[in-house]
Enzyme design. Structure first.
Site, mmCIF file in Angstrom:
data_model
loop_
_atom_site.group_PDB
_atom_site.id
_atom_site.type_symbol
_atom_site.label_atom_id
_atom_site.label_comp_id
_atom_site.label_asym_id
_atom_site.label_seq_id
_atom_site.Cartn_x
_atom_site.Cartn_y
_atom_site.Cartn_z
ATOM 1 N N GLY A 147 -14.065 3.118 13.879
ATOM 2 C CA GLY A 147 -15.042 2.028 13.969
ATOM 3 C C GLY A 147 -14.586 0.918 14.892
ATOM 4 O O GLY A 147 -15.379 0.339 15.632
ATOM 5 N N GLU A 148 -13.291 0.614 14.871
ATOM 6 C CA GLU A 148 -12.768 -0.490 15.681
ATOM 7 C C GLU A 148 -12.530 -0.110 17.142
ATOM 8 O O GLU A 148 -12.540 -0.965 18.017
ATOM 9 C CB GLU A 148 -11.433 -0.979 15.092
ATOM 10 N N LYS A 178 3.400 0.757 3.037
ATOM 11 C CA LYS A 178 3.107 -0.303 4.007
ATOM 12 C C LYS A 178 3.245 -1.632 3.292
ATOM 13 O O LYS A 178 2.803 -1.758 2.142
ATOM 14 C CB LYS A 178 1.649 -0.189 4.474
ATOM 15 N N HIS A 207 -12.291 2.340 -0.725
ATOM 16 C CA HIS A 207 -12.205 1.405 0.414
ATOM 17 C C HIS A 207 -12.766 0.036 0.065
ATOM 18 O O HIS A 207 -13.249 -0.700 0.936
ATOM 19 C CB HIS A 207 -12.987 1.928 1.648
ATOM 20 N N GLY A 257 -12.356 5.631 9.331
ATOM 21 C CA GLY A 257 -10.951 5.896 9.644
ATOM 22 C C GLY A 257 -10.732 7.393 9.501
ATOM 23 O O GLY A 257 -11.653 8.178 9.752
ATOM 24 N N ARG A 309 -10.449 11.104 18.827
ATOM 25 C CA ARG A 309 -10.091 11.078 20.251
ATOM 26 C C ARG A 309 -9.936 12.482 20.818
ATOM 27 O O ARG A 309 -10.434 12.808 21.889
ATOM 28 C CB ARG A 309 -8.778 10.320 20.462
ATOM 29 N N GLU A 330 -7.173 -4.854 4.842
ATOM 30 C CA GLU A 330 -7.105 -4.591 3.398
ATOM 31 C C GLU A 330 -5.946 -5.342 2.758
ATOM 32 O O GLU A 330 -6.031 -5.796 1.626
ATOM 33 C CB GLU A 330 -6.962 -3.078 3.178
ATOM 34 N N ARG A 377 -2.069 -1.945 -3.925
ATOM 35 C CA ARG A 377 -3.323 -1.206 -3.795
ATOM 36 C C ARG A 377 -3.283 -0.052 -4.788
ATOM 37 O O ARG A 377 -2.318 0.721 -4.788
ATOM 38 C CB ARG A 377 -3.457 -0.671 -2.375
ATOM 39 N N ARG A 419 -11.806 15.891 5.519
ATOM 40 C CA ARG A 419 -12.600 16.047 4.285
ATOM 41 C C ARG A 419 -14.046 16.351 4.627
ATOM 42 O O ARG A 419 -14.595 15.808 5.593
ATOM 43 C CB ARG A 419 -12.551 14.766 3.451
ATOM 44 N N GLY A 475 -10.009 2.683 12.036
ATOM 45 C CA GLY A 475 -9.578 3.323 13.287
ATOM 46 C C GLY A 475 -10.693 3.677 14.260
ATOM 47 O O GLY A 475 -10.726 3.188 15.398
ATOM 48 N N HIS A 511 -16.861 1.934 7.359
ATOM 49 C CA HIS A 511 -15.399 2.080 7.467
ATOM 50 C C HIS A 511 -15.135 3.503 7.941
ATOM 51 O O HIS A 511 -15.247 4.461 7.180
ATOM 52 C CB HIS A 511 -14.752 1.820 6.099
ATOM 53 N N ASN A 571 0.870 -1.175 0.000
ATOM 54 C CA ASN A 571 0.000 0.000 0.000
ATOM 55 C C ASN A 571 0.914 1.235 0.000
ATOM 56 O O ASN A 571 1.456 1.613 1.036
ATOM 57 C CB ASN A 571 -0.894 -0.036 1.245
#
Ligand code: ADP
Length: 393
Positions: free
Chosen positions: A330-331, A15, A178, A207, A282, A379, A89, A238, A328, A205, A8
């Site tokens: 969602g989890e 990554k 995504h 994040g 956060r 992913e 990706r 965004r 991020g 999703h 990615n």
């Protein structure tokens, strides 16, 4: 058993994960960060062993060289030729690529052409592809597009009501992004609960970038991102959906060029723009607790927009069996999941607050008519699966 790399590539990062397929075992995972800087960072993990270093990383090719050297040094591979496939990706596949594809010169040219619609992502994805081609010439490269999973959307979901000629001339339509994440969510629901429970899924999703997808029998039937990843939900920076007339209005009144306006909508809006605090959920939650009214407002708009799409997609699906939170926020963010689900009673959604707080896999309440799941997205695994499928043909 074959070894497949999943890549990615971002503008300043790369990554990677090396998999043994079809076992889906992760052999090495890592990150090349701050590409283009003197203090580039390289980190990777082999089993429990972590390695970290700081050094100049001038470009993606240098980054890829570091990755290959690390794989050899760690003894995970003895020779470069052991890596038979590299999955990349790629953000935008346009109308051309409805499925993952093995990369050749022709495909590279198409990815390059699609930079007109995806200027932020496709060129850097291509830089990653070229670097691997140079340094791992024997491996077969596969492009796995963010957009492909959504190629099953019906025209009523993907067409914009603009003059038809723009669709023909420029391919202006909803594509969605995504795709790898939403596809993974579907595969997990299907694997754990079978086809019946996976027939009508809404995948959230959430994040830094965020999108929602309505999945019917494994196929995307609608998704909130559009021609580009700017549409839909309120994101970190965004804006998501806005009245299109706002754009020329601000450009005229603030004397902004289209490029400057693009920056406002992509980098200065969303949670960051509304709260003035941060793009990170956060921080905004913390500011809200400290009594910051704009943080409170930003979170209200953020949650409201998710609820709006869940309602719309439950209608698209004509019902809902499984609601999934991933990525991020969602989890990890129990308060956001809880707030979203509070307004979904009409769909039969309730959650168990204790399970939600513990980030458990299933968080629905006993009386819930809908399963509510927290699924860590993967992913990279979807990229590795697609790659090994294509190179085994
Ligand atoms: P990306 O879209 O960049 O891949 P991620 O899926 O990694 O992003 O999500 C990153 C975001 O997840 C962060 O910006 C942050 O807002 C959010 N996040 C991560 N952990 C938490 C947490 N414990 N609570 C709330 N939000 C979190």
């Amino acid at each position: 058993m074959v070894k497949v790399l999943s890549i990615n590539a971002g503008s300043s990062s790369l990554k990677f994960k090396l998999y043994s397929m079809p076992a889906e075992e992760v052999l090495v995972s890592g990150l090349v960060d701050r590409i283009g800087h003197q203090d580039g960072a390289f980190s990777y993990k082999v089993g429990d062993e972590k390695h970290e270093s700081v050094q100049p990383i001038e470009d993606h090719t240098k980054g890829v060289q570091l990755v290959i050297d690390a794989l050899l040094d760690s003894g995970v591979i003895k020779d470069k030729s052991e890596i038979v496939g590299v999955g990349h990706r790629v953000s935008h596949g346009g109308r051309k690529y409805e499925k993952s594809v093995e990369i050749d010169e022709n495909v590279e040219n198409e990815i390059d052409k699609l930079a007109t619609v995806s200027p932020l992502h496709n060129p850097v994805n291509l830089a990653g592809i070229k670097a691997f081609e140079q340094l791992l010439p024997e491996a077969r490269d596969v492009a796995v597009f963010d957009t492909s999973f959504h190629s099953t959307m019906p025209p009523e979901a993907y067409m914009y009501a603009l003059p038809y000629e723009y669709y023909e001339k420029y391919g202006i339509r909803r594509y969605g992004f995504h795709g790898q994440s939403h596809q993974y969510v579907y595969s997990e629901v299907q694997r754990k609960f079978g086809d019946a429970q996976a027939a009508k899924i809404i995948s959230c999703h959430l994040g830094n970038g965020a999108s929602i997808c309505a999945i019917k029998d494994g196929k995307s039937v609608n998704t909130s991102m559009g021609f580009t990843p700017l549409a839909g939900l309120v994101m970190g920076t965004r804006c998501g959906d806005i009245d299109p007339n706002i754009i020329p209005f601000i450009e005229e009144n603030e004397h902004l060029s289209p490029d400057e306006m693009r920056t406002v909508m992509n980098k200065k809006s969303g949670l960051q723009g509304l709260s003035g605090v941060s793009n990170d959920v956060r921080d905004v939650l913390e500011a809200e607790s400290a009594g910051n009214d704009r943080a409170k407002l930003a979170l209200k708009v953020y949650v409201h927009q998710i609820q709006h799409y869940v309602g719309a997609y439950a209608a698209d699906l004509n019902g809902l069996e499984t609601l999934v939170f991933t990525a991020g926020v969602g989890e990890h963010s129990a308060p956001i999941r809880s707030r979203v689900c509070k307004q979904l009673g009409y769909l039969g959604v309730t959650i168990d607050e204790q399970k939600n707080k513990n980030n458990e896999f299933e968080i629905q309440g006993r009386d819930s008519k809908v399963k509510v799941l927290v699924i860590p997205t993967d992913e990279e695994l979807v990229i590795a699966r697609e790659t090994s499928r294509i190179i085994s043909k």
